[in-house]
Design a protein around this motif. Structure first.
Motif, PDB file in Angstrom:
ATOM      1  N   LEU A 129       1.311   5.082  -2.564  1.00 24.52           N
ATOM      2  CA  LEU A 129       0.175   5.503  -1.754  1.00 24.52           C
ATOM      3  C   LEU A 129      -0.595   6.631  -2.431  1.00 24.52           C
ATOM      4  O   LEU A 129      -0.046   7.680  -2.765  1.00 24.52           O
ATOM      5  N   ASN A 142      -3.556   0.246  -2.948  1.00 26.04           N
ATOM      6  CA  ASN A 142      -2.703   1.411  -2.727  1.00 26.04           C
ATOM      7  C   ASN A 142      -3.519   2.704  -2.673  1.00 26.04           C
ATOM      8  O   ASN A 142      -2.972   3.790  -2.683  1.00 26.04           O
ATOM      9  N   THR A 180       0.825  -1.200   0.000  1.00 20.46           N
ATOM     10  CA  THR A 180       0.000   0.000   0.000  1.00 20.46           C
ATOM     11  C   THR A 180       0.861   1.253   0.000  1.00 20.46           C
ATOM     12  O   THR A 180       0.591   2.217  -0.725  1.00 20.46           O
TER      13      THR A 180
END
Length: 415
Positions: free
Chosen positions: A12, A273, A8
């Motif tokens: 991001l 993400n 993630t």
């Protein structure tokens, strides 16, 4: 779970709901008209305190997980409902939290409120801008009406023209367009309007947010699929490398480049993400998921009291993470899996099977994949190279597809 957090954090993206009200009432809008009324309990505009909390949240995550860039999209509702002075203050506050990382600002707008003064801010704070527009007036104004039931096309295009002029002066990056697919429209005509009439080279076509429980009839589904195929064919016919359409361009690149294929296989319709932050600071997964189940909207997590790891370790996040990796039963025999991943999660969802469904638009997606692959074959890319990239690390054995002699399309998807 640490691996999920790192994944993630790697790219991001934060969708920041800076305004939870709008100056349009698009009848298909997932945020206001799809059954999730959480926006009514949230502030119309984000407060300076929540802005500071988001800056601190991002800084903690960046330091803890080694994040160098955070993509932050100002979203809504309509973000330009925020007074300009308050918007500038928000950007200043966020920049002050950059310590070892940097925000990449973006903004999605309906364009109606774009003025020169807004462009000054976009230039100052290096904000890339996307404009929502569904097509020429007859298409756009069928659903994108203002609060007085007036069409928005002319005002949106006026805003788009201001952005394009600023981009031509190298003040900002060129604006892109985001179009929600109208099942009754001709995708090729919409494409030509965007590219040949409006001079836009970056766009995306978004499938309507229907699930398997939406009860839409077969003609609507087929209309969406026809639109996509028509738009794809118009794009391929132009052979203009300057025109980028995400849903098509990523596929074509992946079929000719192993590196691009690796990226597509990793991130295609996988929202691990992407996080959303409401105007009150509440944390949630990717924003459209809120309409399929309240657990994706009301999680009891807030940027003031929780960190990125709390979201990634939640049950709701775990469900979407598992869905992104699990091959639905309806996709088990499909050779397109590595570049499809069953399409957008919302189009896979049903209350009975959750995300364990193929896309509602499965046939249309397969037609696009075949169309692009056949185009490449006709232009000298060996079919064996395309199929080997698509089938890479795919456990299913795969007979080589043939090419239909009548029109050059693949007779069957790679397996």
């Amino acid at each position: 779970m640490l691996q999920d957090i790192r994944r993630t954090a790697e790219y991001l993206n934060i969708v920041f709901k800076v305004s939870e009200r709008c100056n349009l009432k698009c009848d298909y809008c997932y945020f206001f008209f799809a059954g999730d009324d959480s926006w009514k309990k949230h502030p119309p505009l984000v407060s300076p305190e929540v802005v500071d909390a988001l800056g601190a949240f991002s800084a903690r995550a960046a330091k803890k997980y080694g994040i160098e860039r955070v993509t932050l999209i100002f979203h809504g509702g309509e973000p330009l409902l925020m007074p300009r002075a308050r918007f500038a203050d928000m950007c200043e506050r966020l920049r002050k939290h950059e310590d070892g990382f940097r925000f990449d600002f973006g903004l999605q707008t309906n364009g109606v409120l774009v003025r020169d003064e807004w462009i000054d801010l976009f230039e100052k704070y290096q904000i890339s801008v996307g404009v929502s527009l569904d097509g020429p007036p007859a298409v756009n104004d069928k659903h994108r009406l203002d609060l007085k039931d007036r069409g928005s096309y002319d005002r949106t295009v006026a805003g788009l023209r201001l952005l394009q002029e600023a981009a031509a002066q190298k003040r900002i990056s060129a604006p892109g367009l985001l179009a929600v697919i109208n099942p009754g429209a001709d995708g090729g005509a919409v494409y030509r309007h965007f590219v040949h009439t409006l001079g836009v080279n970056d766009m995306s076509f978004l499938t309507p947010d229907y699930t398997w429980d939406s009860g839409v009839n077969e003609e609507i589904v087929r209309g969406v699929e026809r639109y996509l195929l028509s738009a794809c064919r118009a794009w391929l016919r132009d052979k203009n490398p300057k025109v980028h359409i995400r849903v098509f361009s990523e596929l074509l690149s992946a079929m000719v480049s192993s590196q691009a294929m690796d990226l597509l296989r990793t991130y295609r319709d996988d929202y691990r993400n992407i996080i959303s932050v409401s105007s009150n600071g509440d944390l949630a997964p990717e924003d459209t998921l809120r309409v399929v189940d309240p657990r994706f909207a009301s999680m009891g997590l807030n940027i003031e009291t929780h960190g990125l790891e709390d979201l990634v370790e939640s049950d709701a996040w775990r469900e979407q993470a598992e869905a992104s990796l699990r091959r639905p039963e309806g996709c088990k025999a499909c050779g397109w899996w590595n570049i499809c991943k069953a399409g957008r999660p919302i189009n896979r969802f049903s209350k009975a099977l959750r995300f364990d469904n193929k896309s509602l638009y499965c046939k249309g997606l397969q037609d696009i994949y075949a169309e692009i692959a056949a185009f490449l074959v006709r232009n000298g890319i060996p079919l064996s190279e395309i199929t080997s990239r698509i089938a890479a690390i795919d456990p299913a054995p795969a007979p080589e597809p043939g090419v239909a002699p009548e029109n050059g399309q693949l007779a069957s998807p790679p397996r």
